[in-house]
Design an enzyme around this catalytic site. Structure first.
Site, short mmCIF file in Angstrom:
data_model
loop_
_atom_site.label_atom_id
_atom_site.label_comp_id
_atom_site.label_asym_id
_atom_site.label_seq_id
_atom_site.Cartn_x
_atom_site.Cartn_y
_atom_site.Cartn_z
N HIS A 135 0.89 -1.16 0.00
CA HIS A 135 0.00 0.00 0.00
C HIS A 135 0.93 1.22 0.00
CE1 HIS A 135 -2.18 -3.03 2.44
NE2 HIS A 135 -3.26 -2.56 1.89
N ASP A 147 2.49 1.81 3.30
CA ASP A 147 3.47 0.83 3.82
C ASP A 147 4.88 1.29 3.49
OD1 ASP A 147 1.26 -0.77 4.32
OD2 ASP A 147 1.56 -2.02 2.53
N MET A 166 2.39 -5.81 -7.94
CA MET A 166 1.07 -5.24 -7.60
C MET A 166 1.26 -4.14 -6.58
SD MET A 166 -1.18 -5.40 -4.80
CE MET A 166 -1.80 -6.85 -3.95
N GLU A 180 -11.10 -6.54 -4.85
CA GLU A 180 -10.97 -7.60 -3.84
C GLU A 180 -12.19 -7.59 -2.91
OE1 GLU A 180 -7.26 -7.50 -1.65
OE2 GLU A 180 -8.17 -8.65 -0.02
N LYS A 232 -14.86 -8.58 0.05
CA LYS A 232 -14.78 -9.08 1.42
C LYS A 232 -16.13 -8.82 2.07
CE LYS A 232 -11.99 -8.69 5.63
NZ LYS A 232 -10.85 -8.03 6.30
N GLU A 275 -9.85 -13.44 -2.44
CA GLU A 275 -9.05 -13.86 -1.27
C GLU A 275 -9.71 -15.05 -0.60
OE1 GLU A 275 -7.18 -11.03 1.35
OE2 GLU A 275 -7.89 -12.15 3.11
N HIS A 295 -11.60 -14.32 2.62
CA HIS A 295 -12.81 -13.50 2.51
C HIS A 295 -14.02 -14.34 2.10
CE1 HIS A 295 -10.19 -9.63 1.87
NE2 HIS A 295 -9.98 -10.23 3.02
N ASP A 335 -5.27 -13.52 -3.58
CA ASP A 335 -4.76 -13.38 -2.20
C ASP A 335 -4.92 -14.72 -1.49
OD1 ASP A 335 -4.12 -10.75 -2.56
OD2 ASP A 335 -5.42 -9.98 -0.96
N ASP A 371 -11.61 -12.05 11.02
CA ASP A 371 -10.64 -12.09 9.92
C ASP A 371 -9.27 -12.55 10.46
OD1 ASP A 371 -9.16 -11.56 7.68
OD2 ASP A 371 -9.35 -9.38 7.82
N ASP A 379 -6.47 -14.23 8.54
CA ASP A 379 -5.25 -14.16 7.71
C ASP A 379 -4.20 -15.20 8.09
OD1 ASP A 379 -6.16 -12.06 6.12
OD2 ASP A 379 -5.34 -10.54 7.46
N ASP A 416 -1.51 -13.03 1.24
CA ASP A 416 -2.00 -11.92 2.06
C ASP A 416 -2.37 -12.51 3.42
OD1 ASP A 416 -2.86 -9.59 3.08
OD2 ASP A 416 -4.76 -9.53 2.02
C1 GCO Z 1 -7.79 -7.36 4.53
C2 GCO Z 1 -7.42 -7.31 3.06
C3 GCO Z 1 -6.17 -6.50 2.80
C4 GCO Z 1 -6.01 -6.23 1.31
C5 GCO Z 1 -4.91 -5.25 1.11
C6 GCO Z 1 -4.56 -5.08 -0.35
O1 GCO Z 1 -8.58 -8.24 4.87
O2 GCO Z 1 -7.31 -6.54 5.30
O3 GCO Z 1 -7.28 -8.62 2.61
O4 GCO Z 1 -5.06 -7.18 3.31
O5 GCO Z 1 -5.74 -7.37 0.61
O6 GCO Z 1 -5.32 -4.03 1.64
O7 GCO Z 1 -5.46 -4.28 -0.94
MN MN Z 2 -6.41 -9.32 0.85
MN MN Z 3 -8.09 -10.09 3.98
#
Ligand code: GCO
Ligand code: MN
Ligand code: MN
Length: 386
Positions: A55, A58, A89, A182, A184, A218, A221, A246, A256, A258, A287
């Site tokens: 991002h 970041d 990306m 993306e 979610k 993702e 998600h 992702d 969430d 990850d 991700d």
């Molecule tokens: C989340 C998202 C993020 C995006 C990232 C890229 O659940 O926080 O998956 O990690 O993928 O902001 O756009």
């Molecule tokens: Mn993501």
């Molecule tokens: Mn995510």
């Protein structure tokens, strides 16, 4: 040589925000120190990764003066060159700053929407400068808890207006980038706009430049929404819209998480890899982040684990395709119709004859397709006994 050791040819990528995740959660402070992006580049290269994504914030914290921004970018470029990593990306942080609390492109405040465009164009410039070919739009704060404001339809129109505008910007600049939405279902908002792959696919068809816009599905998600990731992936592939992916893991109906790729749903991970290996040639992006319990070594164990699991599952997919018993079970599951071709070609005579055809319904009802056995063979293959 370890066959599962990642190499750049595998095209694994990580976000700076993933290995740099400090382990903060809504209940607790960070458990790890902030990480310098150039350090992440060096460590990821050492592990065999191909690239990093980021991002804007970041790499260049929001509000950084131009001279300092240029210094940070030059230093980062040097690190990429030195370690041989690329940036396939890039994306925009449209969720951290409190002004985005009620959305960015879908904020009810038009000043915020215009600021979101301003910030995204500058972030697109940054991504282009570092060579990014895909630009991701995760809807962070695009969503709502309260619908009484009456913006449900407006929000979709504002989102569309924003994407149309940004497509024009990329075309005018000649960046040759593609956008990947993306979806979610929730988090951080109670209800996100464009919650699933299916809804995003429908929305893309309404844009001014639908060919420039695809998906970044993702795993976590779709799982949060109670949906199957391989099914979502198949829908994206079928529509020609799998622009990026992702990879991570997630327990269904939980916050969430990850998680490390393959940490939770091995079969989902396996069919994900199988689809990607056959139908996708972009970077395999993770991700995800290390558990909050972990120290720095845990972070690199997490990153290596994502890549190794992918490679192990790619090898399993190969075995699956070469396993005679499994292939025979699949062949007998899929049955041809000796009395009619598939797909049928419509004409009036064909329709009349199909309407008049007598089917042996009793035998169709009685047929067992052998899925229990096929699934057990798959499980045994995954467990390493075949
Ligand atoms: C989340 C998202 C993020 C995006 C990232 C890229 O659940 O926080 O998956 O990690 O993928 O902001 O756009
Ligand atoms: Mn993501
Ligand atoms: Mn995510």
């Amino acid at each position: 040589m370890d066959p599962y050791a990642p190499t750049p040819a595998d095209r694994f990528t990580f976000g700076l925000w993933t290995v740099g995740n400090p382990g903060r959660d809504p209940f607790g402070e960070p458990t790890r120190a902030p990480v310098d992006p150039t350090y992440s580049v060096a460590r990821l290269a050492e592990l065999g990764a191909y690239g990093v994504n980021f991002h804007d914030h970041d790499l260049v914290p929001d509000g950084t003066p131009t001279a300092e921004r240029d210094r940070i970018v030059a230093r980062f470029k040097r690190a990429l060159e030195e370690h041989g990593l690329v940036v396939p990306m890039a994306t925009t942080n449209l969720f951290r700053d409190p002004l985005f609390k009620d959305g960015a492109f879908t904020s009810a405040d038009a000043r915020v929407r215009n600021y979101a465009l301003h910030k995204t164009m500058r972030a697109i410039d940054l991504g282009a400068e570092l060579g990014a070919r895909t630009y991701v739009f995760w809807g962070g704060r695009e969503g709502a808890e309260v619908d009484a404001g009456g913006k449900l339809l407006d929000a979709l129109q504002w989102y569309r207006d924003s994407l149309d505008y940004l497509c024009e910007y990329v075309r005018e600049q000649g960046y040759g980038m593609r956008f990947a939405l993306e979806p979610k279902p929730n988090e951080p908002r109670g209800h996100a706009f464009l919650p699933t792959v299916g809804s995003a696919l429908g929305f893309i068809a309404t844009l001014s430049y639908p060919d420039m816009v695809g998906l970044n599905p993702e795993l976590a998600h779709e799982t949060m929404a109670g949906l199957s990731f391989p099914h979502a992936l198949a829908a994206a592939i079928d529509a020609g819209k799998l622009f990026h992916v992702d990879l991570n893991d997630q327990i269904m109906a939980r916050f969430d998480q990850d998680l490390r790729f393959g940490a939770e749903n091995l079969k989902t991970a396996f069919f994900t890899v199988m689809l990607l290996e056959e139908h996708y040639d972009g970077p395999r992006h993770f991700d995800a982040h290390a558990l909050r319990t972990e120290d720095e070594e845990g972070v690199w164990a997490f990153a290596l684990g994502c890549m190794r699991t992918y490679k192990i599952l790619a090898e399993k997919a190969e075995r699956f395709r070469g396993d005679p018993e499994i292939q025979a079970a699949i062949a007998s599951y899929r049955v041809d119709d000796p009395e009619g071709t598939w797909p049928p070609r419509f004409d009036a005579a064909h329709a009349a004859s199909l309407k008049g055809r007598e089917f042996d319904l009793t035998s169709l009802r009685a047929r067992g397709p052998g899925l229990e056995r096929l699934d057990q063979l798959t499980v045994e293959l995954l467990l390493g006994v075949r």
